[in-house]
Each structure stands twice: as structure tokens, then as C-alpha cells.
Design an enzyme around this catalytic site. Sequence first.
Site, PDB file in Angstrom:
ATOM      1  CB  THR A 137       2.882  17.765  -0.234  1.00 18.13           C
ATOM      2  OG1 THR A 137       1.633  18.214  -0.696  1.00 18.13           O
ATOM      3  CG2 THR A 137       3.127  18.367   1.139  1.00 18.13           C
ATOM      4  CG  ASP A 138       0.552  20.555  -4.365  1.00 13.98           C
ATOM      5  OD1 ASP A 138       0.184  19.876  -3.379  1.00 13.98           O
ATOM      6  OD2 ASP A 138      -0.098  20.607  -5.435  1.00 13.98           O
ATOM      7  CD  GLU A 139      -2.065  18.637   0.862  1.00  7.98           C
ATOM      8  OE1 GLU A 139      -2.506  18.961   1.975  1.00  7.98           O
ATOM      9  OE2 GLU A 139      -2.339  17.562   0.305  1.00  7.98           O
ATOM     10  CE1 TYR A 162       1.447  14.970   4.514  1.00 11.66           C
ATOM     11  CE2 TYR A 162       0.103  16.394   3.126  1.00 11.66           C
ATOM     12  CZ  TYR A 162       1.110  15.457   3.258  1.00 11.66           C
ATOM     13  OH  TYR A 162       1.795  15.013   2.152  1.00 11.66           O
ATOM     14  CE  LYS A 166       6.000  15.640   3.273  1.00 12.53           C
ATOM     15  NZ  LYS A 166       6.757  14.353   3.291  1.00 12.53           N
ATOM     16  CG  LEU A 202     -11.536  12.267  -4.391  1.00 11.75           C
ATOM     17  CD1 LEU A 202     -12.817  12.300  -3.576  1.00 11.75           C
ATOM     18  CD2 LEU A 202     -11.321  13.612  -5.097  1.00 11.75           C
TER      19      LEU A 202
HETATM   20  P1  NAD Z   1       1.420   6.643   2.228  1.00 12.12           P
HETATM   21  O1  NAD Z   1       0.636   7.136   3.388  1.00 12.12           O
HETATM   22  O2  NAD Z   1       0.737   5.795   1.193  1.00 12.12           O
HETATM   23  O3  NAD Z   1       2.683   5.812   2.725  1.00 12.12           O
HETATM   24  C1  NAD Z   1       3.535   6.275   3.750  1.00 12.12           C
HETATM   25  C2  NAD Z   1       4.486   5.151   4.096  1.00 12.12           C
HETATM   26  O4  NAD Z   1       5.394   5.629   5.108  1.00 12.12           O
HETATM   27  C3  NAD Z   1       3.800   3.909   4.683  1.00 12.12           C
HETATM   28  O5  NAD Z   1       4.282   2.738   4.050  1.00 12.12           O
HETATM   29  C4  NAD Z   1       4.169   3.944   6.149  1.00 12.12           C
HETATM   30  O6  NAD Z   1       4.241   2.663   6.753  1.00 12.12           O
HETATM   31  C5  NAD Z   1       5.514   4.630   6.109  1.00 12.12           C
HETATM   32  N1  NAD Z   1       5.844   5.280   7.387  1.00 12.12           N
HETATM   33  C6  NAD Z   1       5.057   6.125   8.104  1.00 12.12           C
HETATM   34  N2  NAD Z   1       5.675   6.504   9.226  1.00 12.12           N
HETATM   35  C7  NAD Z   1       6.900   5.891   9.234  1.00 12.12           C
HETATM   36  C8  NAD Z   1       8.001   5.911  10.106  1.00 12.12           C
HETATM   37  N3  NAD Z   1       7.978   6.630  11.234  1.00 12.12           N
HETATM   38  N4  NAD Z   1       9.100   5.187   9.787  1.00 12.12           N
HETATM   39  C9  NAD Z   1       9.132   4.444   8.643  1.00 12.12           C
HETATM   40  N5  NAD Z   1       8.100   4.376   7.778  1.00 12.12           N
HETATM   41  C10 NAD Z   1       6.999   5.106   8.062  1.00 12.12           C
HETATM   42  O7  NAD Z   1       2.069   7.946   1.555  1.00 12.12           O
HETATM   43  P2  NAD Z   1       2.215   8.353   0.021  1.00 12.12           P
HETATM   44  O8  NAD Z   1       0.921   8.895  -0.449  1.00 12.12           O
HETATM   45  O9  NAD Z   1       2.867   7.272  -0.718  1.00 12.12           O
HETATM   46  O10 NAD Z   1       3.222   9.587   0.156  1.00 12.12           O
HETATM   47  C11 NAD Z   1       4.638   9.383   0.171  1.00 12.12           C
HETATM   48  C12 NAD Z   1       5.329  10.717   0.331  1.00 12.12           C
HETATM   49  O11 NAD Z   1       4.966  11.590  -0.732  1.00 12.12           O
HETATM   50  C13 NAD Z   1       4.993  11.433   1.631  1.00 12.12           C
HETATM   51  O12 NAD Z   1       6.153  12.024   2.142  1.00 12.12           O
HETATM   52  C14 NAD Z   1       3.982  12.490   1.201  1.00 12.12           C
HETATM   53  O13 NAD Z   1       4.037  13.599   2.050  1.00 12.12           O
HETATM   54  C15 NAD Z   1       4.451  12.805  -0.202  1.00 12.12           C
HETATM   55  N6  NAD Z   1       3.412  13.268  -1.126  1.00 12.12           N
HETATM   56  C16 NAD Z   1       2.287  12.522  -1.352  1.00 12.12           C
HETATM   57  C17 NAD Z   1       1.341  12.965  -2.274  1.00 12.12           C
HETATM   58  C18 NAD Z   1       0.114  12.161  -2.612  1.00 12.12           C
HETATM   59  O14 NAD Z   1      -0.709  12.607  -3.429  1.00 12.12           O
HETATM   60  N7  NAD Z   1      -0.066  10.963  -2.071  1.00 12.12           N
HETATM   61  C19 NAD Z   1       1.535  14.186  -2.945  1.00 12.12           C
HETATM   62  C20 NAD Z   1       2.696  14.909  -2.680  1.00 12.12           C
HETATM   63  C21 NAD Z   1       3.629  14.448  -1.774  1.00 12.12           C
END
Ligand code: NAD
Length: 358
Positions: A137-139, A162, A166, A202
Site C-alpha cells: 500500500t501507499d500508506e 496497519y 505492511k 468508505l
Molecule cells: P481484504 O480485506 O478485502 O481481503 C483480505 C483477504 O485476505 C481476505 O479474503 C482474508 O480472508 C484473507 N486473509 C486474511 N488473513 C489471512 C491469512 N492469515 N491467511 C490467508 N488469508 C488471509 O483486502 P483487500 O482490500 O483486497 O487488499 C488486498 C491486499 O492489497 C492487501 O495486502 C492490502 O494491504 C493491499 N492493498 C489494499 C488497498 C485497498 O484500497 N483495498 C490499497 C493498497 C494495497
Amino acid sequence: MTERRETLLITGGAGFIGSALVRRAIGEGRRVVNLDKLTYAANLRNLESVENNPLYTFVKGDIADRPLLDRVLGDAKPDAVMHLAAETHVDRSIDGPADFIQTNIVGSYALMEAARDYWRGARGGDPEAFRFHHVSTDEVFGALGETGVFTEESPYAPNSPYAASKAASDMLARAWGRTFGLPVVISNCSNNYGPFQFPEKLIPTVIFNAIAGAPIPVYGRGENVRDWLHVDDHAEALLAIVDRGAPLETYNVGGDEEVRNIDLVRRLCAALDELRPKAGGGSYAEQIAFVEDRPGHDLRYAIDASKIAGTLGWRPRTAFADGLRATALWYLENDAWRQSIQDGGFDGRRLGLEGTSP
Ligand code: NAD
């Protein structure tokens, strides 16, 4: 150079971005093994369109479970691991950081170790024959002021538990690349939006609360700025990176669509007014309620995505105005999906007020 990595082990594929990636990869004819623990954030309905596809395999399990990882890697023989499994909600990380440390750091470590053994053994340690793609993430870069953008060279300055978890796993990925030669690529992405997002985030929060006639919570004065990227554009970027990204490189991925939260919420309310006019008349914007800000709330994120554009030819395709309207329409039209979230016990309760604002 490999043209395309055909067999992918995707972690977290039942979540928001992971499921978009799984759907796209299967749609392109790739073989996908999805390893997911099915936490509260997962929803197998996100994968209904691929669940019977012979290219798709689902394994329920934890990325911290090393014997399971060895088995899955040995069976699947992937050309790449795309690691998305994580605890992802900043507010939850304020109330309970332990799961974030466990999955995002300890779990990522277990996965890297398993991938390293697999790569050295089954892939003969050839850097071209494998990728470990860490999706981040950019965070991790902290907050920007009114101006400036994050580049791949921006210093790490995570502010929430969080973001810190990351940042830690990014550092592990970097070290596993530098020290052990594991062909690691890292991508740091801005805020994603689109269908199938768990409604603690959001955009679905606004939609769920608007149509329920409930207050639409906006943290602080809504002045925080985020750079919004459509999840399908992100999935496309991730596949470009896993196919053509160079080992040890990092890539920033963004939508080039900076919007203040309050402006986003107003635009979304206007889209909903048009798509599903309120029964009693008036605008959904009347339901906007300013609430106590998130502790440590980063003011602004913005991504300079020129590296991935210049080196891999990826650019976001979806204009935010179009993507936002289509997203609103998707949530309105997918009652069964919305219902599945409510049936899962999600009550929309405000989380993350435990910290102390700086
Ligand atoms: P999400 O919360 O929708 O989904 C996370 C998934 O990971 C879920 O299906 C969950 O069951 C699974 N999970 C959690 N812990 C686990 C474990 N210990 N073993 C196996 N599976 C596990 O997340 P998202 O929004 O789809 O984000 C996916 C990735 O992208 C993350 O790594 C997040 O940090 C990164 N990311 C997200 C965003 C965003 O805007 N949503 C932006 C930048 C980066």
C-alpha cells in the site's frame, strides 16, 4: 524474458482486490490456486463466476501455516506467488493490532520462507523462473501535505498499525530479495474502489448507509485526500508486474484521481440520487454526518505512477467519475451480495477510536 506467468498462487483471493485479480487471471486463461483463510473480510460469493472453472482451485488455509504452504506450493507448482492476504482495515488495526502483526508480518515471513524453498528446489533457483509479488500500500509512505507525490524513492513513514505492518512486510520482501536472491517484486498501491468491497471501507459504507436511510459518517471535516484507483485497473497492473516486473524492483500504482473525502461522498450521493431517487424526495447528501476523526488520520496520499507507465506500459483506464457511478450501480443491483454481508453479521459499528490523535 517470460511472456506470461501461467500458474499463479494467489493469497487472499477471496477478498476485494484478490477476487478481482483471480477473476481477471482466470478470464485470461491462467491457472489460479487461491489460498485464503476466509476471515470476516472474505466472501466466496466474490468468486462465483469462476468457482466451477477447471483453471481455478480454492484452498482454505492460513499463510502462517508452513506445512500447508509447502503442500500447496508442491502441488500447484506456481510460476509466481501473488501475495495479497492481509488484515487491511486501518480502524481495526487501532483497536486490535495483534492480527495485523500475525498475518501481515509473521504470515508474510512464513510465505516468503516457503516460497524461497520452493523456488530453490522446484525452480532451481533461477530468477527468471519465478516471482514473489508482494502487494502493498501507499500508506507505508505516511502522509503528504498539500503538495507532492509518493515515488518509489519516498522514505517509509507509516503512521497506523496497519501501515506499519505492511511496511514491515515490504522490508522483509526486500531483504529476502537482497539476501537470498528470491525474485521479489513489490507494488505499493493507492486506495482501490469497485464491486465486492467489504462495506467497512468508505465507498461501500456510503452506499450501504445511504440506501438504509442511516447517517453517512465522514471522519473529521472530510478534508483527507485519497488517490482512487479502480480495482480492475489494479488487477491489470498486478498481472503486468508479475509478468514483466524486474526482480527487486518496486512499482507504485495509482489512479491519478485525487479527491477529498467530502467531495467523493457528495459525488456518490449525487450518483445515488440519480440511480435510486430517495423515496421521500431530497438528496442522500442530507444524511452526511461529520464524526470524530480517525486517530493519526493521514491528510493526503498521492501516487506518481510514471515508473510502471514507462517501464511496463500500464496506465489506469477508468476515469473516476465513470467508475464511481458504475460502482454505485453495482452495489444497488447486487442485493444478494449486500444481503450476504449483512447475514455474515456485519453491523457497521464505528471502530478505531482507541488511539490518541497526535
Ligand atoms: P481484504 O480485506 O478485502 O481481503 C483480505 C483477504 O485476505 C481476505 O479474503 C482474508 O480472508 C484473507 N486473509 C486474511 N488473513 C489471512 C491469512 N492469515 N491467511 C490467508 N488469508 C488471509 O483486502 P483487500 O482490500 O483486497 O487488499 C488486498 C491486499 O492489497 C492487501 O495486502 C492490502 O494491504 C493491499 N492493498 C489494499 C488497498 C485497498 O484500497 N483495498 C490499497 C493498497 C494495497
